[in-house]
Design a protein around this motif. Structure first.
Motif, PDB file in Angstrom:
ATOM      1  N   GLN A  18      -0.838 -20.484  17.412  1.00  0.00           N
ATOM      2  CA  GLN A  18      -1.710 -21.487  16.799  1.00  0.00           C
ATOM      3  C   GLN A  18      -3.148 -21.019  16.897  1.00  0.00           C
ATOM      4  O   GLN A  18      -3.507 -20.244  17.766  1.00  0.00           O
ATOM      5  CB  GLN A  18      -1.512 -22.869  17.436  1.00  0.00           C
ATOM      6  CG  GLN A  18      -1.945 -22.979  18.877  1.00  0.00           C
ATOM      7  CD  GLN A  18      -0.859 -22.626  19.876  1.00  0.00           C
ATOM      8  OE1 GLN A  18      -0.050 -21.738  19.661  1.00  0.00           O
ATOM      9  NE2 GLN A  18      -0.853 -23.308  21.005  1.00  0.00           N
ATOM     10  N   TRP A  78       7.351 -20.288   6.073  1.00  0.00           N
ATOM     11  CA  TRP A  78       7.215 -20.761   7.450  1.00  0.00           C
ATOM     12  C   TRP A  78       8.428 -21.612   7.828  1.00  0.00           C
ATOM     13  O   TRP A  78       9.000 -22.296   6.992  1.00  0.00           O
ATOM     14  CB  TRP A  78       5.995 -21.664   7.579  1.00  0.00           C
ATOM     15  CG  TRP A  78       4.658 -21.030   7.452  1.00  0.00           C
ATOM     16  CD1 TRP A  78       3.925 -20.891   6.309  1.00  0.00           C
ATOM     17  CD2 TRP A  78       3.865 -20.492   8.504  1.00  0.00           C
ATOM     18  NE1 TRP A  78       2.723 -20.291   6.585  1.00  0.00           N
ATOM     19  CE2 TRP A  78       2.655 -20.041   7.929  1.00  0.00           C
ATOM     20  CE3 TRP A  78       4.054 -20.351   9.876  1.00  0.00           C
ATOM     21  CZ2 TRP A  78       1.648 -19.463   8.672  1.00  0.00           C
ATOM     22  CZ3 TRP A  78       3.039 -19.764  10.618  1.00  0.00           C
ATOM     23  CH2 TRP A  78       1.862 -19.333  10.024  1.00  0.00           C
ATOM     24  N   TYR A  83       2.808 -29.307  11.336  1.00  0.00           N
ATOM     25  CA  TYR A  83       1.568 -28.841  10.750  1.00  0.00           C
ATOM     26  C   TYR A  83       0.881 -29.990  10.020  1.00  0.00           C
ATOM     27  O   TYR A  83       1.528 -30.862   9.473  1.00  0.00           O
ATOM     28  CB  TYR A  83       1.827 -27.780   9.674  1.00  0.00           C
ATOM     29  CG  TYR A  83       2.792 -26.689  10.036  1.00  0.00           C
ATOM     30  CD1 TYR A  83       2.387 -25.618  10.817  1.00  0.00           C
ATOM     31  CD2 TYR A  83       4.095 -26.694   9.558  1.00  0.00           C
ATOM     32  CE1 TYR A  83       3.246 -24.590  11.121  1.00  0.00           C
ATOM     33  CE2 TYR A  83       4.966 -25.669   9.853  1.00  0.00           C
ATOM     34  CZ  TYR A  83       4.545 -24.627  10.633  1.00  0.00           C
ATOM     35  OH  TYR A  83       5.391 -23.609  10.926  1.00  0.00           O
ATOM     36  N   LEU A  86      -1.615 -25.361   6.683  1.00  0.00           N
ATOM     37  CA  LEU A  86      -1.218 -23.951   6.738  1.00  0.00           C
ATOM     38  C   LEU A  86      -2.248 -23.169   5.935  1.00  0.00           C
ATOM     39  O   LEU A  86      -2.715 -23.633   4.899  1.00  0.00           O
ATOM     40  CB  LEU A  86       0.175 -23.765   6.144  1.00  0.00           C
ATOM     41  CG  LEU A  86       1.281 -24.471   6.925  1.00  0.00           C
ATOM     42  CD1 LEU A  86       2.521 -24.618   6.070  1.00  0.00           C
ATOM     43  CD2 LEU A  86       1.584 -23.692   8.190  1.00  0.00           C
ATOM     44  N   PRO A 112       1.329 -29.386   4.384  1.00  0.00           N
ATOM     45  CA  PRO A 112       2.759 -29.072   4.428  1.00  0.00           C
ATOM     46  C   PRO A 112       3.544 -29.936   3.435  1.00  0.00           C
ATOM     47  O   PRO A 112       3.109 -31.013   3.037  1.00  0.00           O
ATOM     48  CB  PRO A 112       3.151 -29.399   5.865  1.00  0.00           C
ATOM     49  CG  PRO A 112       2.152 -30.424   6.293  1.00  0.00           C
ATOM     50  CD  PRO A 112       0.878 -30.095   5.575  1.00  0.00           C
ATOM     51  N   GLN A 117       8.291 -24.383   4.742  1.00  0.00           N
ATOM     52  CA  GLN A 117       7.077 -24.188   3.955  1.00  0.00           C
ATOM     53  C   GLN A 117       7.146 -22.853   3.214  1.00  0.00           C
ATOM     54  O   GLN A 117       7.146 -21.800   3.838  1.00  0.00           O
ATOM     55  CB  GLN A 117       5.858 -24.222   4.881  1.00  0.00           C
ATOM     56  CG  GLN A 117       5.814 -25.412   5.819  1.00  0.00           C
ATOM     57  CD  GLN A 117       5.829 -26.732   5.059  1.00  0.00           C
ATOM     58  OE1 GLN A 117       5.030 -26.943   4.156  1.00  0.00           O
ATOM     59  NE2 GLN A 117       6.745 -27.611   5.415  1.00  0.00           N
ATOM     60  N   HIS A 139      -2.020 -21.478  11.199  1.00  0.00           N
ATOM     61  CA  HIS A 139      -1.502 -22.848  11.147  1.00  0.00           C
ATOM     62  C   HIS A 139      -2.184 -23.663  12.231  1.00  0.00           C
ATOM     63  O   HIS A 139      -2.824 -23.120  13.129  1.00  0.00           O
ATOM     64  CB  HIS A 139       0.017 -22.880  11.324  1.00  0.00           C
ATOM     65  CG  HIS A 139       0.468 -22.430  12.684  1.00  0.00           C
ATOM     66  ND1 HIS A 139       0.508 -23.272  13.770  1.00  0.00           N
ATOM     67  CD2 HIS A 139       0.883 -21.226  13.134  1.00  0.00           C
ATOM     68  CE1 HIS A 139       0.939 -22.606  14.830  1.00  0.00           C
ATOM     69  NE2 HIS A 139       1.162 -21.342  14.460  1.00  0.00           N
ATOM     70  N   ASP A 141      -0.419 -26.176  14.035  1.00  0.00           N
ATOM     71  CA  ASP A 141       0.565 -26.828  14.901  1.00  0.00           C
ATOM     72  C   ASP A 141       0.116 -26.653  16.351  1.00  0.00           C
ATOM     73  O   ASP A 141      -0.678 -25.768  16.668  1.00  0.00           O
ATOM     74  CB  ASP A 141       1.947 -26.213  14.687  1.00  0.00           C
ATOM     75  CG  ASP A 141       3.083 -27.120  15.136  1.00  0.00           C
ATOM     76  OD1 ASP A 141       2.876 -27.933  16.057  1.00  0.00           O
ATOM     77  OD2 ASP A 141       4.181 -27.005  14.568  1.00  0.00           O
TER      78      ASP A 141
END
Length: 161
Positions: A18, A78, A83, A86, A112, A117, A139, A141
């Motif tokens: 991340q 992905w 998320y 992205l 997303p 994704q 991303h 997340d």
């Protein structure tokens, strides 16, 4: 007029932490779909030797074989995650190897969609030998996430007479 093409594929998961942008790394040799002009090699044009493509960001570099108009294409898939955004971009000299500033282009920030994704992108720029190119991703997340599949392609069209 000739066209120089390099077409890379990553068909095993790659963990992306991340936070900031990460160069997508691609395997060499039999793991490549096409590199007849030697633009993605273990022995790189500046003399550097990649020993492990999975951990070395240089494994994400395409070194243009000629000056010209470069058509860049990427496909990114992905895994599903938590998320809210992205990101992906093409970048000239992403590792600062030429001494010039890193030059990003075609940066996309994407919300997303449900499930996995999947994205494609295309952009065109002038390219030059000695100035490597890469695709980078990011991303937001709270945990590292996996790219499940990625492709990165360059087609160089001559601009000379």
């Amino acid at each position: 007029m000739s066209v120089h093409v390099c077409s890379l594929i990553l068909d095993e998961p790659q963990v992306i932490p991340q936070g900031g942008y990460q160069v997508v790394r691609f395997p060499f040799g039999a793991g490549e779909s096409y590199d007849a002009h030697g633009m993605h090699q273990v022995a790189q044009p500046d003399g550097y030797q990649v020993t492990n493509w999975r951990t070395d960001d240089r494994a994400g570099l395409i070194w243009p074989a000629a000056d010209g108009w470069g058509s860049l294409t990427a496909m990114i898939q992905w895994e599903a995650g938590d998320y809210t955004e992205l990101r992906d971009q093409f970048v000239r000299d992403p590792l600062g190897l030429t001494g010039d500033p890193v030059n990003t282009t075609a940066t996309d920030h994407r919300p997303p969609s449900p499930g996995m994704q999947c994205f494609t992108k295309h952009h065109e720029i002038f390219v030059h030998p000695g100035v490597p190119l890469a695709v980078r991703v990011s991303h937001n997340d709270s945990a590292p996430r996996r790219l499940l599949l990625a492709e990165f392609k360059l087609a160089i069209h001559s601009t000379g007479a």
